[in-house]
Design an enzyme around this catalytic site. Structure first.
Site, PDB file in Angstrom:
ATOM      1  CB  CYS A   1      10.294   7.099   1.514  1.00 30.37           C
ATOM      2  SG  CYS A   1       9.064   6.655   2.756  1.00 30.37           S
TER       3      CYS A   1
ATOM      4  N   GLY B   1       0.114   1.313  -3.295  1.00 30.10           N
ATOM      5  CA  GLY B   1      -0.015   0.578  -4.546  1.00 30.10           C
ATOM      6  C   GLY B   1       0.629   1.184  -5.772  1.00 30.10           C
ATOM      7  N   GLY B   2       1.346   2.281  -5.632  1.00 31.23           N
ATOM      8  CA  GLY B   2       1.983   2.896  -6.790  1.00 31.23           C
ATOM      9  C   GLY B   2       2.996   1.982  -7.460  1.00 31.23           C
ATOM     10  CE  LYS B   3       8.347   2.320  -4.031  1.00 33.92           C
ATOM     11  NZ  LYS B   3       7.385   3.137  -3.254  1.00 33.92           N
TER      12      LYS B   3
ATOM     13  CG  ASP C   1      -0.100  -2.887   3.305  1.00 36.22           C
ATOM     14  OD1 ASP C   1       0.941  -2.405   2.816  1.00 36.22           O
ATOM     15  OD2 ASP C   1      -0.640  -2.438   4.328  1.00 36.22           O
TER      16      ASP C   1
ATOM     17  CB  ALA D   1      -0.916  -0.012   1.220  1.00 36.18           C
TER      18      ALA D   1
END
Length: 444
Positions: A383, A268-270, A286, A266
């Protein structure tokens, strides 16, 4: 006890009262800006509400220091909403192009909507003093480096120790809003074609330097104004986050139908980017079921399919025993590379969180490594800009994992070498802060 009063729809009082309510969970460590209800105000006030809340959090260490100077005595805990209004007023006077009379009068007046008429006098007095003595007050609080650079003292110290040459640039980048970057769905068209579509609709942008599917907009916009957004032509994703697909490419491009795991997937972009790029069988898990719903929504919009599972990646009760050809571990982390997008991190993150997160990351690495086939690839990502979560984490993993070898590329133009991985720092008009390390499991 005074009761909250109603305000005229769309008034400056109401948007400031709503901003104060939105900040209270952050100031009291009971929530984050993720819970901000933008629909608590009318449509035309929503961008102002967001700017007030996010901007105040972005400047919070400095605003709190100034509030301490302005108040004769600290406000009680039950008056955190009044504290929020004071911080909002300071932010407007120093950082926004709002007329001073509105910043003072409407911020103080908003206290009545919170049922605290008494606070209007206190807020008026504090904010008018700031108008008179702004230079002297700012000079006083800025004697502390962490106040001047608008970071918690512990975090600024950690940045300085980790990156003695870059720490100040990192802090300054954290204090600026990040750009809006798009990921073009190559299953529909290339990014040059989509950039032309943007230009035709009056939205300017430029191609990302490092991410081959990325476009950075000149100005952020509502996603509903993006051409073809609902049809899945494009998604919003930072340039640094888009690099994961390129890093996994060598392991996936030659293997149609490869069995891939996106752990901690989550929002979910990748997940979506991998499916846009490669013909793979993807399992995405997730531990947060609500956030997993966002992954499902995103895949539906893009017309993509994955096996979504509500599961804990530190456990194996969800795994059917079939090894994965590749694993993406975008590990839970401090978020210190994305503070500019989540400025409430400055208030909510604690020094002892870093060690706890590093322990979780270690558990995830060890557990998932056992699910990777010999010859398979694991991509570790965070990140974060803190070595304890990044380079130090990978060094420790390699020391206890004899069948792991490093394949992190050195011939890329982004980031800088950091241990056995590569570290990106937040850059004003470019990518967020990110860390990547790519590992291969040696065949027996």
């Amino acid at each position: 006890m005074n009761q909250p009063r109603a305000a005229k729809e769309g008034s400056g009082l109401e948007v400031r009262a709503a901003a104060a309510r939105g900040l209270v969970p952050v100031l009291t460590d009971k929530g984050s800006l993720a819970g901000l209800d933008e629909h608590s105000v009318i449509a035309r006030d929503r961008s102002l509400l967001k700017e007030l809340c996010y901007g105040t959090c972005r400047r919070l260490p400095r605003l709190e220091a100034l509030a301490d100077q302005l108040l004769k005595q600290p406000l009680k805990k039950r008056d955190s909403d009044v504290q929020a209004l004071l911080l909002l007023g300071i932010y407007q006077l120093l950082y926004m192009r709002i007329p001073a009379h509105a910043a003072v009068g409407e911020t103080a007046g908003a206290a009545r909507l919170l049922g605290k008429d008494w606070a209007t006098r206190v807020l008026n007095g504090c904010l008018r003093r700031l108008q008179r003595d702004a230079d002297a007050l700012q000079a006083t609080v800025d004697r502390d480096a962490h106040v001047a650079l608008e970071h918690p003292a512990w975090l600024l110290k950690a940045l300085r120790q980790a990156w003695p040459e870059q720490w100040q640039a990192i802090a300054e980048a954290n204090n600026q809003p990040g750009p809006m970057t798009l990921r073009v769905n190559q299953r529909h068209q290339d990014r040059e074609t989509y950039l032309s579509l943007l230009t035709e609709t009056g939205l300017g942008g430029q191609l990302c330097v490092h991410a081959p599917d990325g476009i950075t907009l000149e100005q952020p916009c509502d996603v509903t104004t993006l051409p073809g957004f609902e049809r899945g032509l494009v998604s919003v994703q930072d340039e640094a986050a888009q690099l994961s697909a390129a890093l996994l490419g060598p392991a996936l491009a030659p293997r149609p139908g490869a069995h891939v795991l996106d752990a901690c997937c989550a929002p979910g972009g990748k997940t979506a980017h991998l499916l846009e790029q490669f013909d793979i069988a993807l399992t995405a898990i997730d531990s947060d079921n609500q956030r997993l719903g966002r992954v499902d929504d995103s895949l539906n919009r893009l017309g993509l399919t994955a096996d979504l599972q509500h599961a804990d990646a530190t456990q194996r009760d969800w795994w059917n025993g079939t090894p994965f050809d590749a694993i993406l571990l975008d590990a839970p982390c401090s978020g210190t590379g994305v503070i500019r997008r989540h400025p409430d991190i400055k208030k909510l993150r604690r020094p002892d969180d870093i060690g706890k997160l590093a322990t979780l990351q270690r558990q995830l690495l060890d557990n998932l490594w056992a699910m990777l086939r010999p010859g398979g690839t694991l991509l570790y990502a965070t990140c974060s800009v803190l070595p304890e979560e990044n380079a130090d984490q990978i060094e420790a993993f390699l020391a206890r994992t004899p069948d792991a070898i490093v394949t992190t590329p050195n011939d890329v133009a982004w980031g800088m070498p950091s241990g056995q991985g590569r570290q990106l720092f937040p850059e004003a008009s470019s990518h967020d802060g990110f860390f990547y390390a790519r590992l291969e499991k040696q065949a027996a």
